[in-house]
Design an enzyme around this catalytic site. Structure first.
Site, PDB file in Angstrom:
ATOM      1  N   GLU A 225     -27.429   6.182  16.186  1.00 41.93           N
ATOM      2  CA  GLU A 225     -28.101   7.307  16.850  1.00 41.93           C
ATOM      3  C   GLU A 225     -27.780   7.361  18.349  1.00 41.93           C
ATOM      4  OE1 GLU A 225     -32.478   7.142  17.495  1.00 41.93           O
ATOM      5  OE2 GLU A 225     -32.386   5.146  16.587  1.00 41.93           O
TER       6      GLU A 225
ATOM      7  N   SER B 245       0.818  -1.217   0.000  1.00 45.21           N
ATOM      8  CA  SER B 245       0.000   0.000   0.000  1.00 45.21           C
ATOM      9  C   SER B 245       0.854   1.271   0.000  1.00 45.21           C
ATOM     10  CB  SER B 245      -0.903   0.002   1.224  1.00 45.21           C
ATOM     11  OG  SER B 245      -1.715  -1.145   1.201  1.00 45.21           O
TER      12      SER B 245
ATOM     13  N   GLU C 198      -9.917 -11.957  14.904  1.00 49.14           N
ATOM     14  CA  GLU C 198     -10.661 -11.915  13.633  1.00 49.14           C
ATOM     15  C   GLU C 198     -10.843 -13.328  13.065  1.00 49.14           C
ATOM     16  OE1 GLU C 198      -9.632  -7.434  11.998  1.00 49.14           O
ATOM     17  OE2 GLU C 198      -8.516  -9.100  11.126  1.00 49.14           O
TER      18      GLU C 198
ATOM     19  N   THR D 159       0.646  -6.986   1.697  1.00 54.90           N
ATOM     20  CA  THR D 159      -0.124  -7.740   2.689  1.00 54.90           C
ATOM     21  C   THR D 159      -1.610  -7.416   2.591  1.00 54.90           C
ATOM     22  OG1 THR D 159       1.761  -7.754   4.189  1.00 54.90           O
ATOM     23  CG2 THR D 159      -0.384  -8.203   5.167  1.00 54.90           C
ATOM     24  N   CYS D 160      -1.947  -6.153   2.525  1.00 53.77           N
ATOM     25  CA  CYS D 160      -3.351  -5.753   2.559  1.00 53.77           C
ATOM     26  C   CYS D 160      -4.161  -6.448   1.470  1.00 53.77           C
ATOM     27  CB  CYS D 160      -3.458  -4.229   2.420  1.00 53.77           C
ATOM     28  SG  CYS D 160      -5.150  -3.673   2.229  1.00 53.77           S
TER      29      CYS D 160
ATOM     30  N   LYS E 298      -9.210 -11.159   3.992  1.00 54.73           N
ATOM     31  CA  LYS E 298      -9.787 -11.362   5.340  1.00 54.73           C
ATOM     32  C   LYS E 298     -11.214 -10.827   5.401  1.00 54.73           C
ATOM     33  CE  LYS E 298      -9.912  -8.304   8.009  1.00 54.73           C
ATOM     34  NZ  LYS E 298      -8.807  -7.715   8.750  1.00 54.73           N
TER      35      LYS E 298
ATOM     36  N   TYR F 154      -5.294  -8.824  17.058  1.00 53.02           N
ATOM     37  CA  TYR F 154      -6.192  -8.561  15.915  1.00 53.02           C
ATOM     38  C   TYR F 154      -6.461  -9.833  15.115  1.00 53.02           C
ATOM     39  CZ  TYR F 154      -5.530  -3.388  15.689  1.00 53.02           C
ATOM     40  OH  TYR F 154      -5.527  -2.047  15.904  1.00 53.02           O
ATOM     41  N   ILE F 155      -5.369 -10.455  14.665  1.00 57.78           N
ATOM     42  CA  ILE F 155      -5.529 -11.557  13.709  1.00 57.78           C
ATOM     43  C   ILE F 155      -6.181 -12.756  14.384  1.00 57.78           C
ATOM     44  CG2 ILE F 155      -4.231 -13.189  12.247  1.00 57.78           C
ATOM     45  CD1 ILE F 155      -2.363 -10.881  11.534  1.00 57.78           C
TER      46      ILE F 155
ATOM     47  N   ASP G 185       4.492  -0.754   7.633  1.00 61.31           N
ATOM     48  CA  ASP G 185       4.738  -1.688   8.741  1.00 61.31           C
ATOM     49  C   ASP G 185       6.222  -1.940   9.005  1.00 61.31           C
ATOM     50  OD1 ASP G 185       2.017  -1.860   8.685  1.00 61.31           O
ATOM     51  OD2 ASP G 185       1.909  -4.042   8.478  1.00 61.31           O
TER      52      ASP G 185
ATOM     53  N   HIS H  21     -33.049   8.020  13.017  1.00 64.09           N
ATOM     54  CA  HIS H  21     -33.817   6.964  13.657  1.00 64.09           C
ATOM     55  C   HIS H  21     -34.530   6.089  12.642  1.00 64.09           C
ATOM     56  CE1 HIS H  21     -35.957   5.122  16.961  1.00 64.09           C
ATOM     57  NE2 HIS H  21     -37.086   5.298  16.303  1.00 64.09           N
TER      58      HIS H  21
ATOM     59  N   THR I  20      -2.924  -0.195   6.926  1.00 60.08           N
ATOM     60  CA  THR I  20      -2.800   0.166   5.513  1.00 60.08           C
ATOM     61  C   THR I  20      -2.966   1.669   5.250  1.00 60.08           C
ATOM     62  OG1 THR I  20      -3.499  -2.003   4.794  1.00 60.08           O
ATOM     63  CG2 THR I  20      -3.884  -0.207   3.242  1.00 60.08           C
TER      64      THR I  20
ATOM     65  N   CYS J 241      -5.950  -7.546   4.777  1.00 54.70           N
ATOM     66  CA  CYS J 241      -7.251  -6.854   4.894  1.00 54.70           C
ATOM     67  C   CYS J 241      -8.305  -7.322   3.887  1.00 54.70           C
ATOM     68  CB  CYS J 241      -7.082  -5.349   4.690  1.00 54.70           C
ATOM     69  SG  CYS J 241      -5.597  -4.648   5.387  1.00 54.70           S
TER      70      CYS J 241
HETATM   71  P1  NDP Z   1      -0.922  -8.567  17.677  1.00 46.80           P
HETATM   72  O1  NDP Z   1       0.303  -7.938  18.196  1.00 46.80           O
HETATM   73  O2  NDP Z   1      -2.169  -7.780  17.580  1.00 46.80           O
HETATM   74  O3  NDP Z   1      -1.241  -9.880  18.502  1.00 46.80           O
HETATM   75  C1  NDP Z   1      -0.282 -10.854  18.764  1.00 46.80           C
HETATM   76  C2  NDP Z   1      -0.806 -11.767  19.834  1.00 46.80           C
HETATM   77  O4  NDP Z   1       0.074 -12.864  20.023  1.00 46.80           O
HETATM   78  C3  NDP Z   1      -0.942 -11.074  21.181  1.00 46.80           C
HETATM   79  O5  NDP Z   1      -2.141 -11.486  21.773  1.00 46.80           O
HETATM   80  C4  NDP Z   1       0.278 -11.564  21.938  1.00 46.80           C
HETATM   81  O6  NDP Z   1       0.090 -11.592  23.329  1.00 46.80           O
HETATM   82  C5  NDP Z   1       0.389 -12.976  21.396  1.00 46.80           C
HETATM   83  N1  NDP Z   1       1.749 -13.532  21.509  1.00 46.80           N
HETATM   84  C6  NDP Z   1       2.913 -12.938  21.171  1.00 46.80           C
HETATM   85  N2  NDP Z   1       3.947 -13.762  21.393  1.00 46.80           N
HETATM   86  C7  NDP Z   1       3.436 -14.903  21.887  1.00 46.80           C
HETATM   87  C8  NDP Z   1       4.011 -16.120  22.344  1.00 46.80           C
HETATM   88  N3  NDP Z   1       5.319 -16.312  22.307  1.00 46.80           N
HETATM   89  N4  NDP Z   1       3.181 -17.065  22.795  1.00 46.80           N
HETATM   90  C9  NDP Z   1       1.844 -16.869  22.843  1.00 46.80           C
HETATM   91  N5  NDP Z   1       1.242 -15.740  22.429  1.00 46.80           N
HETATM   92  C10 NDP Z   1       2.027 -14.758  21.957  1.00 46.80           C
HETATM   93  O7  NDP Z   1      -0.480  -9.132  16.256  1.00 46.80           O
HETATM   94  P2  NDP Z   1      -1.328  -9.607  15.003  1.00 46.80           P
HETATM   95  O8  NDP Z   1      -0.401 -10.469  14.255  1.00 46.80           O
HETATM   96  O9  NDP Z   1      -2.659 -10.101  15.401  1.00 46.80           O
HETATM   97  O10 NDP Z   1      -1.504  -8.260  14.200  1.00 46.80           O
HETATM   98  C11 NDP Z   1      -0.342  -7.494  13.870  1.00 46.80           C
HETATM   99  C12 NDP Z   1      -0.729  -6.097  13.523  1.00 46.80           C
HETATM  100  O11 NDP Z   1      -1.337  -6.071  12.233  1.00 46.80           O
HETATM  101  C13 NDP Z   1      -1.752  -5.458  14.446  1.00 46.80           C
HETATM  102  O12 NDP Z   1      -1.164  -4.924  15.592  1.00 46.80           O
HETATM  103  C14 NDP Z   1      -2.365  -4.418  13.555  1.00 46.80           C
HETATM  104  O13 NDP Z   1      -1.560  -3.275  13.579  1.00 46.80           O
HETATM  105  C15 NDP Z   1      -2.307  -5.068  12.184  1.00 46.80           C
HETATM  106  N6  NDP Z   1      -3.612  -5.669  11.833  1.00 46.80           N
HETATM  107  C16 NDP Z   1      -4.685  -4.853  11.681  1.00 46.80           C
HETATM  108  C17 NDP Z   1      -5.916  -5.354  11.380  1.00 46.80           C
HETATM  109  C18 NDP Z   1      -7.074  -4.423  11.262  1.00 46.80           C
HETATM  110  O14 NDP Z   1      -6.848  -3.217  11.107  1.00 46.80           O
HETATM  111  N7  NDP Z   1      -8.311  -4.897  11.337  1.00 46.80           N
HETATM  112  C19 NDP Z   1      -6.132  -6.791  11.174  1.00 46.80           C
HETATM  113  C20 NDP Z   1      -4.945  -7.566  11.355  1.00 46.80           C
HETATM  114  C21 NDP Z   1      -3.738  -7.026  11.665  1.00 46.80           C
HETATM  115  P3  NDP Z   1       0.239 -10.263  24.219  1.00 46.80           P
HETATM  116  O15 NDP Z   1      -1.013  -9.483  24.032  1.00 46.80           O
HETATM  117  O16 NDP Z   1       0.389 -10.791  25.602  1.00 46.80           O
HETATM  118  O17 NDP Z   1       1.459  -9.564  23.725  1.00 46.80           O
END
Ligand code: NDP
Length: 460
Positions: A443, A15, A183, A42-43, A51, A179-180, A304, A438, A312, A48
């Site tokens: 609202e 992007s 979702e 990626t997007c 997904k 997030y991932i 990123d 409404h 994105t 995105c």
């Molecule tokens: P996140 O950082 O959101 O989530 C990663 C998760 O993995 C957290 O819950 C984390 O725990 C856990 N984790 C990390 N290391 C370990 C481990 N060693 N063992 C077990 N659990 C672990 O990353 P995502 O990959 O989900 O998303 C990455 C980024 O991509 C997001 O932050 C966002 O910016 C972007 N994104 C945006 C979306 C949207 O806009 N709708 C959709 C998807 C991605 P803990 O919380 O304890 O650190």
């Protein structure tokens, strides 16, 4: 005549890279862009866009059930994964083609191969072995999924793999609470898989407002997702019929698919940044200043790969600001505050601005919270328990709105408009004076009452 092959060379056609490359080409600059995978990044290719199509696909299952409450006789229904998967991949190919065309039509040269730094002005194209020089180089290589190195990790998939599975598993185990993970738990449960989500913390979606974190937990339950907290995986073993995953609390879970959604890392491995003298942070993110300039004056980075706000539209804005700064003689730093965003859980989440803990940290006691909980008309007739949650955070004498947090159908659409209000510094009075539309979900945002006092929502 320039001493370089290109005025701008962009590494990565996602992007941010495509936007910057196209704008520079439109300004008459000689632009080269290298992409080792499909243009779109990626997007478009593995994030995105596909997904969101999966979320739409998952929503239909529930909608068909609800339709019966609305008088529809739906008969026997079944879901065919290859049909959805292949439709999505067809659309991904179409969009990727558009990204490539956008660049080429504007005169940019696209190299469909990996690029690595030779020095601060020279790029090596790995497959063809060619080298190209550029006055300015933009690093826009994005991020990639990361998973911990536990025994048996080779049996797990990451989000990149989720869009092209041969078949949909009966049981899915998702590791992570971000997030991932959230979702995809919503997607798999909606598509009929027996879905379990295991998170090492005690509340999903770290970093979000605590009440939203609670609400998303309830929504996952409503979707039939089994959620297990305070456990991290220690190993994955292949068995005759699937996999057994062991956890640090001694428990084991059997599944047909292990999905590691444990975060993403900036995509800088092997890029040769050291050859160009570009500094990176400990997690591999390219270090940049507010103009997206790296430690080398002619090298910039957006998206990123810089690990700022990994979304994105932010990468696109950073790309545009880079073009203004470097090619339009208009130094522009993209403002990363109050970026509205969404999590496409089912129902989804829309947020903008400060969470309650952030607001209290910044403004102390000078914070007022408004919130409401209700069932949408659609869910009432469908007899579904899922509620909408809305929260508005204000501060100061004028009650400036500094944060809005919504979980509920259409919240990503609603938050886009509310993002303008928060960015514009509007006050609660502006909301109160605005007439409701409404009957809608949105609202409620103009009729909200203060949250009952003493409600303690901040325990984690
Ligand atoms: P996140 O950082 O959101 O989530 C990663 C998760 O993995 C957290 O819950 C984390 O725990 C856990 N984790 C990390 N290391 C370990 C481990 N060693 N063992 C077990 N659990 C672990 O990353 P995502 O990959 O989900 O998303 C990455 C980024 O991509 C997001 O932050 C966002 O910016 C972007 N994104 C945006 C979306 C949207 O806009 N709708 C959709 C998807 C991605 P803990 O919380 O304890 O650190």
């Amino acid at each position: 005549m320039s001493d370089y092959d290109f005025d701008l060379f962009v590494i990565g056609a996602g992007s941010g890279g495509v936007r910057a490359g196209r704008l520079a080409a439109q300004l008459g600059k000689k632009v080269g862009v290298a992409e080792e995978s499909l243009p779109g990044g990626t997007c478009v290719v593995r994030g995105c866009v596909p997904k969101k199509y999966l979320v739409y696909g998952a929503d239909f299952g529930g909608a068909i059930k609800d339709a019966q409450k609305y008088g529809w006789n739906v008969g026997d229904v079944s879901f065919d994964w290859p049909t959805l998967r292949d439709s999505i991949q067809k659309e991904v190919s179409r969009l990727s083609g558009i990204y490539s065309t956008l660049l080429e039509k504007n005169g940019a040269e696209v190299f469909r191969e990996r690029a690595e730094f030779v020095d601060e002005h020279t790029i090596k194209l790995v497959k063809s072995g060619k080298t190209k020089t550029a006055k300015t180089i933009l690093i826009a290589t994005g991020g990639r999924p990361w998973a911990p190195e536990i025994p048996g990790i080779e049996h797990a998939i990451v989000s990149d793999d989720a869009f092209t599975l041969d078949e949909l598993p009966e049981r899915v185990l998702i590791i992570g609470g971000g997030y991932i993970a959230c979702e995809f738990a919503g997607i798999y449960s909606g598509l009929g898989c027996k879905t379990t989500q295991v998170y090492r913390g005690g509340r999903l979606l770290r970093g979000f407002d605590p009440e939203i974190r609670d609400e998303v937990g309830i929504a996952q339950e409503n979707n039939g997702i089994t959620t297990k907290f305070n456990a991290s995986p220690t190993g994955i073993k292949k068995t005759g019929g699937g996999f057994i995953v062991t956890f640090d609390d001694g428990s084991k879970i059997g599944t047909d698919l292990v999905f590691m959604a444990t975060g993403r890392k900036p995509n800088t491995n092997g890029l040769g940044l050291e050859n160009a003298g570009v500094e990176v942070a400990e997690n591999g993110a390219v270090k940049v200043d507010k103009y997206s300039k790296t430690s080398k004056a002619n090298i910039y980075a957006v998206g990123d790969v810089t690990d700022r706000v990994n979304l994105t539209p932010v990468a696109i804005r950073e790309g545009m600001a880079f073009i203004d700064t470097v090619f339009n003689k208009n130094k522009t730093a993209y403002d990363h505050t109050n970026v509205p965003s969404a999590v496409f859980t089912r129902p989804p989440i829309g947020v903008v601005g400060l969470t309650e803990p952030e607001a209290r940290e910044k403004h102390g006691d000078d914070v007022t919270i408004y919130s409401c909980h209700f069932r949408t008309m659609k869910n009432v007739l469908a007899e579904k328990p899922q509620r909408v949650f809305m929260k508005l955070i204000t501060t100061g004498e004028k009650e400036t709105v500094v944060g809005i947090h919504i979980l509920g159908d259409d919240s990503p659409e609603i938050i886009q408009a509310l993002g303008i209000c928060v960015k514009g510094g509007l006050t609660k009075e502006h909301f109160d004076k605005t007439c409701a539309v409404h009957p809608t979900t949105a609202e409620e945002i103009v009729t909200m009452k203060p949250r009952e006092p003493n409600k303690n929502t901040l325990v984690s």
